[in-house]
Design an enzyme around this catalytic site. Structure first.
Site, short mmCIF file in Angstrom:
data_model
loop_
_atom_site.label_atom_id
_atom_site.label_comp_id
_atom_site.label_asym_id
_atom_site.label_seq_id
_atom_site.Cartn_x
_atom_site.Cartn_y
_atom_site.Cartn_z
N LYS A 151 0.84 -1.20 0.00
CA LYS A 151 0.00 0.00 0.00
C LYS A 151 0.88 1.26 0.00
O LYS A 151 0.71 2.14 -0.84
CB LYS A 151 -0.94 0.02 1.21
N ASP A 170 -6.41 0.53 0.37
CA ASP A 170 -6.55 0.81 1.80
C ASP A 170 -7.94 0.34 2.21
O ASP A 170 -8.65 -0.32 1.44
CB ASP A 170 -6.32 2.30 2.09
#
Ligand code: SF4
Length: 245
Positions: A151, A170
């Site tokens: 991420k 996310d």
């Protein structure tokens, strides 16, 4: 009689009655049809034409640190903490040599502060010792930094370097991707793989920004504001609070 379910939501009175959308056990008939994906992308692009990363930063290093600090924390909170942090330790070299206790104090309010302080200092050391003081520009390299998973790698590569190495997944991207039936998986890695197959690569960076903003403003976790949602006619999620079809 219509049942009002979204008392706090603004609504267009021409949009039809306020009724809870009937649950469609099968969801969309063809959720991955190219024309449906294209329509979702177009609606998001129109709704969020200038969307950018909400974490304040001036360079790749600051964005890396801010993204590490944003785990389990709001961007607003991170943005309150980082100005003092970067004033005190403006470069990876300075942060690599910092007192860990002082770093912990500076990032305390972002939560999990001992781990985060250790990770940002570890990341600073790897950046200095292995990459000449610059955050690297490939996923394999950036993943060598402590505290950096895919991420954070995607955030930095995409938002700072403009490199579409993957899709940022996310909590918002994960939730919305499932509601929009773009994936049935529950782990960020698998969701990213599914999204990468159906979203054109030149949309990967903006698409995740758009979904994150949509997830914060409209498609919120507990009570999505479907009555205000630009994707409503394309969405058959069982989480819907209002439906026009
Ligand atoms: S219609 Fe509702 S559940 Fe579907 S994307 Fe919009 S806000 Fe989310």
């Amino acid at each position: 009689m219509a049942t009002r379910l979204t008392s706090d939501a603004k609504r267009d009175e021409t949009a039809g009655p306020l009724v809870k959308a009937p649950r469609k056990p099968g969801g969309s008939k063809k959720p991955l049809a190219p024309e449906r994906i294209a329509a979702i992308l177009e609606e998001l692009r129109k709704a969020y034409p200038d969307v950018v990363c909400a974490l304040t930063h001036k360079n790749a290093w600051e964005l890396t640190v801010a993204t590490i600090l944003s785990a389990q924390c709001t961007d607003v909170r991170v943005n309150l903490v980082t100005p003092a942090l970067f004033k005190r330790f403006p470069t990876p070299k300075a942060m690599a040599a910092a007192s860990l206790l002082e770093l912990e104090e500076l990032v305390r309010t972002t939560g999990f502060f001992r781990n985060k302080a250790k990770n940002i200092q570890g990341a600073a050391r790897v950046v200095v010792e292995e990459f000449g003081g610059k955050v690297p520009q490939t996923m394999d390299e950036i993943l060598r930094l402590p505290g950096v998973a895919r991420k954070t790698g995607n955030v930095v590569l995409g938002s700072w370097y403009g490199i579409a190495a993957g899709v940022v997944v996310d909590t918002h991207v994960l939730r919305l991707s499932r509601r929009l039936e773009l994936t049935s998986h529950t782990t960020p890695e698998k969701v990213e793989q599914d999204l990468a197959k159906i979203i054109p690569q030149d949309r990967w960076i903006q698409f995740s920004h758009e979904l994150i903003h949509h997830g914060r403003a409209i498609c919120i976790a507990r009570k999505p504001r479907c009555v205000d949602c630009t994707l409503e006619r394309l969405c058959d999620s069982s989480d819907k609070t209002w439906g026009s079809h």
